[in-house]
Design an enzyme around this catalytic site. Sequence first.
Site, PDB file in Angstrom:
ATOM      1  N   LEU A 190      37.599  37.167  48.397  1.00 45.86           N
ATOM      2  CA  LEU A 190      37.835  36.226  47.298  1.00 45.86           C
ATOM      3  C   LEU A 190      37.323  34.835  47.605  1.00 45.86           C
ATOM      4  CD1 LEU A 190      41.642  36.951  47.428  1.00 45.86           C
ATOM      5  CD2 LEU A 190      39.959  38.332  46.200  1.00 45.86           C
TER       6      LEU A 190
ATOM      7  N   MET B  88      28.979  38.035  52.965  1.00 44.65           N
ATOM      8  CA  MET B  88      28.802  36.920  52.035  1.00 44.65           C
ATOM      9  C   MET B  88      30.005  35.992  52.065  1.00 44.65           C
ATOM     10  SD  MET B  88      26.688  35.510  49.984  1.00 44.65           S
ATOM     11  CE  MET B  88      27.209  33.798  49.811  1.00 44.65           C
ATOM     12  N   LYS B  89      31.199  36.554  52.202  1.00 42.48           N
ATOM     13  CA  LYS B  89      32.401  35.721  52.269  1.00 42.48           C
ATOM     14  C   LYS B  89      32.352  34.791  53.483  1.00 42.48           C
ATOM     15  CE  LYS B  89      36.671  34.289  51.736  1.00 42.48           C
ATOM     16  NZ  LYS B  89      36.980  33.188  50.803  1.00 42.48           N
ATOM     17  N   LEU B  90      31.869  35.298  54.603  1.00 45.20           N
ATOM     18  CA  LEU B  90      31.765  34.446  55.790  1.00 45.20           C
ATOM     19  C   LEU B  90      30.744  33.331  55.578  1.00 45.20           C
ATOM     20  CD1 LEU B  90      32.008  37.041  58.710  1.00 45.20           C
ATOM     21  CD2 LEU B  90      33.802  35.558  57.781  1.00 45.20           C
TER      22      LEU B  90
END
Length: 297
Positions: free
Chosen positions: A123, A172-174
Site C-alpha cells: 500500500l 515497487m513498494k520499496l
Amino acid sequence: MTQATETVGFVGVGLMGQGMAKNIVEKGYKLTVIAHRNRAPVEDLVARGATEATSMQQMAEACSVIFLCLTGSPEVEAAIAALKPGLARGSVIVDCSTSDPTVTQRIAADLAEIGVDFADAPLSRTPKEAWEGTLDCMVGANDAVFARIEPVIATWAAKIVHIGGIGDGHKMKLLNNFISLGYAAIYSEALALSRKVGIPVAEFDKVIRGGRMDCGFYQTFMGYTLEGNREAHKFTLTNAYKDIRYVESMANAATVTTTMASAVKNTFAGAVATGGAGSEDYVPHLADFVAKANGIK
C-alpha cells in the site's frame, strides 16, 4: 452493498488494516478477522458485520482469499505457517505488508506446491485513506490471480496498478518508500539547517508550500513540524528503518551502489538508536532527532 462471492479473511487489523477491513465488510464481502494484541479493532469490525476467528487455521478453513497486513517478512512467514494447515487448494493469500521480495517469491513457490496462489499488494498513503477506501496499491501477481483479487482490493484502494509478477509489488513498494523516506531525511536536515541559520520553520514553509518542491508527503510531514499534529503521518520510525534496510538489501542483491539509500538508512538508524524505537514515534518526528543531533531543541 455488492454481491460478493469470495469469502475474505484479514490478518493484521492495525493502523492500516482496520480501515481496509472496514471497507471490505461494508462493501458486501463476508469477512473473517482475528485478534492479536489489541481487541478494539476486532470488536469494531464484528459490530460492522465481520466474524471473529478463534485461530488462524479456522480462518484458513473459512476463507477463499486472505489478506495479510503485517510488519514485515518474518511476521508474514509466521502467519502463513499458522494458516497453512487449513488452506484449501484454490485459495489465495495476498500480502499487503512491506516485505522482502526474495522472501515473497520463496513463499509463493512454497504455497504453489499445495495449490494455493500468492500475490503481493503493498500500500501507499496513510490510515486516513485506508479508512476512506482511497489507498494506492501496487500488485505483483499473475493475470488470473490479479483479475480475481482486484474487486476486493478496489473496496479499499482508489488507485490499483498491476506492476507485474509475484514479488514485483514489493519491489515497487520499496522503491516508493525509498523516495518518501529520502524526502523525510532531506526535510529533517533542511529544517535543522534552516533553524541554525536563523530561518524560522514558518518562513521556510511559506517558500516551499505551493511551489515546485511541494508535494503531498511534504504536507503531511509538516503537519507535525509546523502544526504539532503528532498523528499527521502514522508510520513508525521503527517500520521506516526496517523498510529502508529492505531497500538496501534489494540493492545489494541487484549489485547497485547505495550511496543515497545508505545515507537515508543511517538517518533513521540514528533516530531509532537514540530513542525513536517506540510505537508512537512516527516518520515526521525524525525532524526532532535530527534537530537534537545538531543541538536544537
